[in-house]
Design a protein around this motif. Sequence first.
Motif, mmCIF file in Angstrom:
data_model
loop_
_atom_site.group_PDB
_atom_site.id
_atom_site.type_symbol
_atom_site.label_atom_id
_atom_site.label_comp_id
_atom_site.label_asym_id
_atom_site.label_seq_id
_atom_site.Cartn_x
_atom_site.Cartn_y
_atom_site.Cartn_z
ATOM 1 N N GLU A 168 8.696 -6.400 -1.851
ATOM 2 C CA GLU A 168 9.337 -7.668 -1.502
ATOM 3 C C GLU A 168 9.225 -8.562 -2.732
ATOM 4 O OE1 GLU A 168 8.183 -9.424 2.341
ATOM 5 O OE2 GLU A 168 7.108 -7.554 2.723
ATOM 6 N N GLY A 169 10.283 -8.627 -3.521
ATOM 7 C CA GLY A 169 10.256 -9.405 -4.760
ATOM 8 C C GLY A 169 11.144 -8.757 -5.810
ATOM 9 N N ASP A 170 11.141 -9.330 -7.013
ATOM 10 C CA ASP A 170 11.968 -8.813 -8.105
ATOM 11 C C ASP A 170 11.254 -7.662 -8.796
ATOM 12 O OD1 ASP A 170 13.835 -10.813 -7.606
ATOM 13 O OD2 ASP A 170 12.864 -12.214 -8.991
ATOM 14 N N ARG A 222 8.213 -8.712 -11.178
ATOM 15 C CA ARG A 222 8.264 -9.963 -11.955
ATOM 16 C C ARG A 222 7.960 -11.121 -11.009
ATOM 17 N NH1 ARG A 222 12.718 -10.294 -16.287
ATOM 18 N NH2 ARG A 222 10.994 -9.302 -17.420
ATOM 19 N N ILE A 223 6.948 -11.913 -11.362
ATOM 20 C CA ILE A 223 6.482 -12.993 -10.470
ATOM 21 C C ILE A 223 6.603 -14.337 -11.197
ATOM 22 C CG2 ILE A 223 4.647 -13.697 -8.902
ATOM 23 C CD1 ILE A 223 3.357 -10.957 -9.352
ATOM 24 N N PRO A 224 7.622 -15.156 -10.873
ATOM 25 C CA PRO A 224 7.739 -16.490 -11.463
ATOM 26 C C PRO A 224 6.583 -17.386 -11.025
ATOM 27 C CG PRO A 224 9.819 -15.777 -10.466
ATOM 28 C CD PRO A 224 8.758 -14.824 -10.005
ATOM 29 N N PRO A 225 6.326 -18.476 -11.748
ATOM 30 C CA PRO A 225 5.234 -19.399 -11.378
ATOM 31 C C PRO A 225 5.388 -19.922 -9.953
ATOM 32 C CG PRO A 225 6.101 -19.937 -13.556
ATOM 33 C CD PRO A 225 7.020 -18.905 -12.977
ATOM 34 N N GLY A 226 4.271 -19.961 -9.224
ATOM 35 C CA GLY A 226 4.259 -20.517 -7.878
ATOM 36 C C GLY A 226 4.833 -19.621 -6.801
ATOM 37 N N THR A 227 5.061 -18.341 -7.117
ATOM 38 C CA THR A 227 5.640 -17.433 -6.127
ATOM 39 C C THR A 227 4.698 -16.257 -5.856
ATOM 40 O OG1 THR A 227 6.818 -16.115 -7.776
ATOM 41 C CG2 THR A 227 7.986 -18.012 -6.847
ATOM 42 N N THR A 228 5.029 -15.485 -4.817
ATOM 43 C CA THR A 228 4.222 -14.332 -4.417
ATOM 44 C C THR A 228 5.111 -13.099 -4.304
ATOM 45 O OG1 THR A 228 2.671 -15.726 -3.179
ATOM 46 C CG2 THR A 228 2.694 -13.380 -2.641
ATOM 47 N N ALA A 229 4.658 -11.985 -4.879
ATOM 48 C CA ALA A 229 5.336 -10.694 -4.712
ATOM 49 C C ALA A 229 4.473 -9.822 -3.800
ATOM 50 C CB ALA A 229 5.547 -10.018 -6.056
ATOM 51 N N ARG A 230 5.117 -9.039 -2.948
ATOM 52 C CA ARG A 230 4.388 -8.169 -2.018
ATOM 53 C C ARG A 230 4.854 -6.730 -2.176
ATOM 54 N NH1 ARG A 230 5.227 -12.985 0.680
ATOM 55 N NH2 ARG A 230 3.308 -13.996 1.416
ATOM 56 N N ILE A 231 3.884 -5.830 -2.283
ATOM 57 C CA ILE A 231 4.159 -4.399 -2.420
ATOM 58 C C ILE A 231 3.385 -3.674 -1.331
ATOM 59 C CG2 ILE A 231 4.103 -2.415 -3.979
ATOM 60 C CD1 ILE A 231 3.502 -5.792 -5.468
ATOM 61 N N VAL A 232 4.068 -2.828 -0.566
ATOM 62 C CA VAL A 232 3.432 -2.103 0.532
ATOM 63 C C VAL A 232 3.443 -0.606 0.228
ATOM 64 C CG1 VAL A 232 3.421 -1.627 3.002
ATOM 65 C CG2 VAL A 232 4.184 -3.859 2.179
ATOM 66 N N PHE A 233 2.243 -0.011 0.143
ATOM 67 C CA PHE A 233 2.104 1.436 -0.017
ATOM 68 C C PHE A 233 1.714 2.032 1.338
ATOM 69 C CE2 PHE A 233 1.094 -0.252 -4.259
ATOM 70 C CZ PHE A 233 1.905 0.530 -5.064
ATOM 71 N N SER A 234 2.450 3.053 1.767
ATOM 72 C CA SER A 234 2.159 3.698 3.043
ATOM 73 C C SER A 234 1.847 5.175 2.819
ATOM 74 C CB SER A 234 3.344 3.575 4.005
ATOM 75 O OG SER A 234 3.652 2.216 4.249
ATOM 76 N N THR A 235 0.818 5.656 3.502
ATOM 77 C CA THR A 235 0.461 7.074 3.469
ATOM 78 C C THR A 235 0.594 7.621 4.884
ATOM 79 O OG1 THR A 235 -1.092 6.678 1.654
ATOM 80 C CG2 THR A 235 -1.317 8.753 2.853
ATOM 81 N N ILE A 236 1.348 8.698 5.003
ATOM 82 C CA ILE A 236 1.725 9.242 6.311
ATOM 83 C C ILE A 236 1.309 10.708 6.370
ATOM 84 C CG2 ILE A 236 3.707 9.779 7.789
ATOM 85 C CD1 ILE A 236 4.976 7.440 5.689
ATOM 86 N N VAL A 237 0.860 11.151 7.539
ATOM 87 C CA VAL A 237 0.498 12.559 7.728
ATOM 88 C C VAL A 237 1.242 13.090 8.954
ATOM 89 C CG1 VAL A 237 -1.387 14.204 8.026
ATOM 90 C CG2 VAL A 237 -1.779 12.097 6.763
ATOM 91 N N ALA A 238 1.743 14.330 8.833
ATOM 92 C CA ALA A 238 2.484 14.954 9.925
ATOM 93 C C ALA A 238 2.278 16.466 9.873
ATOM 94 C CB ALA A 238 3.975 14.620 9.835
ATOM 95 N N PRO A 239 2.507 17.160 11.002
ATOM 96 C CA PRO A 239 2.334 18.619 11.011
ATOM 97 C C PRO A 239 3.536 19.386 10.471
ATOM 98 C CG PRO A 239 2.813 17.818 13.209
ATOM 99 C CD PRO A 239 2.705 16.605 12.340
ATOM 100 N N ALA A 240 4.650 18.687 10.167
ATOM 101 C CA ALA A 240 5.851 19.357 9.666
ATOM 102 C C ALA A 240 6.535 18.497 8.609
ATOM 103 C CB ALA A 240 6.822 19.655 10.806
ATOM 104 N N ARG A 241 7.259 19.134 7.701
ATOM 105 C CA ARG A 241 7.916 18.437 6.596
ATOM 106 C C ARG A 241 8.957 17.438 7.111
ATOM 107 N NH1 ARG A 241 12.409 18.932 3.214
ATOM 108 N NH2 ARG A 241 11.990 18.472 0.992
#
Length: 299
Positions: A168-170, A222-241
Motif C-alpha cells: 500500500e504505497g508507491d 518511496r515514502i514522502p515526508p509525513g506519510t506511511t507505506a504499508r507492506i504485507v507479507f503472507s505465508t500460506i500452507v496447503a496440502p496441494a499446489r
Amino acid sequence: MLTAAGSGYSRWRDIAVTRWREDVTRDCWGSYVFLRDVQTGQVWSAGYQPSCVEPDAYQASFYEDRAEFVRHDRALTTTLEVVVSSEDDAEMRRVSITNLGMRTRDIQVTSYAELCLASQAADVAHPAFSNLFVQTEFVSDSGALLATRRRQSDKETAVWAAHVVVVEGDTIGALEFETDRARFLGRGHNIRNPLSIVDGQPLSNTVGAVLDPMMSLRRTVRIPPGTTARIVFSTIVAPAREQAIDLADKYRDATTFERTLTLAWTQAQVQLHHLGIGLDEAHLFQRLANVVLYSDASL
C-alpha cells in the motif's frame, strides 16, 4: 510462536514450516523483515532480530489475537503486526513505515524465512539431508513463491508453502525474489549481516532444487515526508499446489489483512469466553507457555 525480539517459528499440523532451534541466548531463528535505506545504506529489521541494530525506542506487545513490534530509528517509525488467519492456514506480517523526517525516503523491504517443511524431530536429526528434498518455484501470474517437499513415500504428508507480498504505497522497480539461502547470505556472512541486504544488490531470482532453501521477497517503497507505506507479507500452507496458489491470490488483496485482523480478534474473544478465561489469566498462561517452549533452569 514469537519472542519479544521478533524471532520464533511457524508450524502446520506436525510440520515445521520454518526452521527453529531452542536457543534462548542467540534467538536467531524465525521469519524476518529487513529494511534498508537506499540513500544512506542504513540497515535494520522490523523486530530487534536478526540485525540487532539498537533502535532509539523499541516495544513488543502481545495480544490474544496478534503480536505488535514498534521501533523508532531516527526519523523513521517501523511497526510490525503479526496475525494468524482464523479461516485459512496462513499468517500475515504487515510492516508500516512512517517517515517523520523532512525528505523523501526510498526503503528496500525484504522478507526472509528459512524453510523446513518437515517434522521438527526429522529436521533436528538431519537438517542438511532434509534440505535436499525441498523444491521451489515462482508463479509469475500471482507473484507468489511456492515451495514443496518431494515425498519419499506415500505415507508422508504432502505440503506446499506459498509466500506473497502486497504494497500500500508507491513502489520503485519490480518484485525481486530469492530461494537460495547461500546466495542471499553471501560467503562469510550470516543472518545478522546478509550480503544481499548490506550491499543492497538485487536478489538473484533463483528457484528450483536449491541446496539450502528459503523464501524471500523484496519491494522498494518511496515514502514522502509525513506519510506511511504499508507492506504485507503472507505465508500460506496447503496440502496441494492448486490450493496454495488459490490462497496466494486471495492474500494479494490489500484489504485481506484488516479482515484477518478482525476475524482473529473475534475468535480470540469467543475462545476466552468459551473457556471462562479473563485477560489477566490469559496473560499468565502466555507466561507459563514461555517455560514450556524454552527450558528454564530455575524450574
